[in-house]
Design a protein around this motif. Structure first.
Motif, PDB file in Angstrom:
ATOM      1  N   ARG A  61       0.788  -1.245   0.000  1.00 33.27           N
ATOM      2  CA  ARG A  61       0.000   0.000   0.000  1.00 33.27           C
ATOM      3  C   ARG A  61       0.814   1.286   0.000  1.00 33.27           C
ATOM      4  NH1 ARG A  61      -5.268  -1.170   3.188  1.00 33.27           N
ATOM      5  NH2 ARG A  61      -5.228  -3.423   3.248  1.00 33.27           N
ATOM      6  N   ARG A  66      -0.713   6.677   8.842  1.00 30.21           N
ATOM      7  CA  ARG A  66      -1.792   6.073   9.620  1.00 30.21           C
ATOM      8  C   ARG A  66      -1.596   4.568   9.845  1.00 30.21           C
ATOM      9  NH1 ARG A  66      -4.665   7.819   4.882  1.00 30.21           N
ATOM     10  NH2 ARG A  66      -5.198   6.126   3.468  1.00 30.21           N
ATOM     11  N   TYR A  67      -0.688   3.956   9.128  1.00 36.53           N
ATOM     12  CA  TYR A  67      -0.430   2.524   9.337  1.00 36.53           C
ATOM     13  C   TYR A  67       0.548   2.262  10.487  1.00 36.53           C
ATOM     14  CZ  TYR A  67      -2.334   2.183   4.572  1.00 36.53           C
ATOM     15  OH  TYR A  67      -3.122   2.278   3.449  1.00 36.53           O
ATOM     16  N   ALA A  69       1.876   3.329  14.562  1.00 37.20           N
ATOM     17  CA  ALA A  69       1.555   4.015  15.819  1.00 37.20           C
ATOM     18  C   ALA A  69       2.536   5.172  15.940  1.00 37.20           C
ATOM     19  CB  ALA A  69       1.735   3.055  16.978  1.00 37.20           C
ATOM     20  N   ARG A  70       1.991   6.349  16.178  1.00 39.49           N
ATOM     21  CA  ARG A  70       2.880   7.514  16.319  1.00 39.49           C
ATOM     22  C   ARG A  70       3.392   7.555  17.743  1.00 39.49           C
ATOM     23  NH1 ARG A  70       5.171   9.200  12.560  1.00 39.49           N
ATOM     24  NH2 ARG A  70       5.265  11.351  13.245  1.00 39.49           N
ATOM     25  N   PRO A  80       0.140  -0.729  14.367  1.00 36.80           N
ATOM     26  CA  PRO A  80      -0.624   0.478  14.674  1.00 36.80           C
ATOM     27  C   PRO A  80      -1.568   0.324  15.856  1.00 36.80           C
ATOM     28  CG  PRO A  80      -1.345  -0.510  12.597  1.00 36.80           C
ATOM     29  CD  PRO A  80      -0.099  -1.211  13.002  1.00 36.80           C
ATOM     30  N   TYR A  81      -2.116  -0.876  16.057  1.00 34.53           N
ATOM     31  CA  TYR A  81      -3.130  -1.051  17.102  1.00 34.53           C
ATOM     32  C   TYR A  81      -2.553  -1.600  18.406  1.00 34.53           C
ATOM     33  CZ  TYR A  81      -6.664  -0.521  13.473  1.00 34.53           C
ATOM     34  OH  TYR A  81      -7.446  -0.056  12.471  1.00 34.53           O
TER      35      TYR A  81
END
Lengths: 170, 132
Positions: A61, A66-67, A69-70, A80-81
């Motif tokens: 992609r 957004r993919y 984790a900041r 990310p989650y």
């Protein structure tokens, strides 16, 4: 500490080129050190699979922020989650693999651990060294770009001399 | 052999349900961002519609927080479009989303639309075929 930049041909795609770093005197790169340590615990397997699958999807992609984790400043992390991944264990925020997303086409996969504190910036945190490593790498790459020692293309390629080493602080 | 062969080997061992979980999670994030862009809605406005703080909304939009079905439905309501569609039999094939990618790799969703069969009308001796 000086580190060499290594392109990870094996998982790079037409959309994203993945890199890592290998410190002077170390036998393995940072990303391999991460997997070697994390694979030792059976309980880590499920989370490592999520990280592997996320890296594979990012290759398809492109590396959109957004993919990841900041983690504030210039460090990103996978998956990310992860902050909600393990909900019931106190003091366990899941495994974090720290990364530098230089562009949507260039990602450095670095190192990490199971995060045991809310903030990675807290110096007592077990992941703070990886968090600061990612931040330092980003800053040094930007500085070295300004000095003309390294550059990058939209195609996802870093351009530097064979003897180029990046100086990671801390 | 390169030390990175290990990374390739690891990929062959990812369970298919994990791949599905990751793919769908990223699809939902992409769909959400696509709708916000298409609807030209500001995050501030969306947060207001959802009665949430901007920082809470930001967690959803940046993949930090897992979505519950309830949250996704609130977002669908606020944005006026489906974020996900469940293709169960009673929803008919008309509700099945088709996911495609354009040249830039952006995800697009489309769905079949059921159309009325052509009806013939006689009006002043002229036959018309009505099509949707």
């Amino acid at each position: 500490m000086l580190a060499e930049i290594i392109k990870i041909e094996e998982i790079s795609t037409n959309n994203v080129t993945f890199y890592t770093i290998k410190f002077d005197g170390k036998s393995v790169s940072e990303i391999i050190d991460f997997y070697n340590r994390m694979e030792m615990e059976e309980t880590n397997i499920e989370e490592l699979n999520v990280i592997d699958a996320t890296i594979e999807e990012i290759g398809v992609r492109k590396a959109l922020h957004r993919y990841f984790a900041r983690e504030e400043q210039d460090a990103s992390a996978l998956p990310p989650y992860s902050s909600n991944y393990i909900e019931n264990l106190e003091g366990d925020f899941g495994i974090r693999l720290y990364c530098v997303v230089l562009t949507e086409e260039i990602v450095f996969l670095l190192n990490g651990d199971r995060k045991k504190t809310q903030s990675a910036q807290n110096e007592e945190s077990n992941v703070s060294r990886y968090f600061y490593m990612a931040n330092s790498l980003f800053q040094e790459l930007i500085n070295d770009k300004l000095k003309g020692e390294i550059s990058w293309e939209e195609s996802g390629q870093l351009i530097y001399e064979n003897d180029y080493l990046v100086n990671i602080k801390g | 052999m390169s030390e990175f062969a290990k990374l390739q080997e690891r990929r062959t061992k990812i369970p298919s349900d994990t791949k599905r979980y990751v793919k769908k999670s990223l699809d939902i994030l992409d769909r959400l961002h696509e709708l916000i862009e298409d609807e030209n809605i500001l995050q501030k406005e969306l947060a207001l519609k959802l009665n949430k703080s901007e920082s809470e909304l930001s967690k959803w939009l940046n993949g930090v927080q897992n979505f519950t079905i309830k949250t996704l439905c609130k977002l669908e309501n606020a944005l006026g479009h489906d974020i996900f569609i469940v293709p169960c039999k009673k929803n008919k094939t008309t509700e099945l989303p088709i996911q495609t990618r354009n040249l830039r790799g952006k995800l697009h969703f489309a769905k079949f639309i059921e159309v009325e069969p052509p009806k013939l009308l006689e009006q002043e001796n002229i036959k018309y075929a009505l099509v949707a």
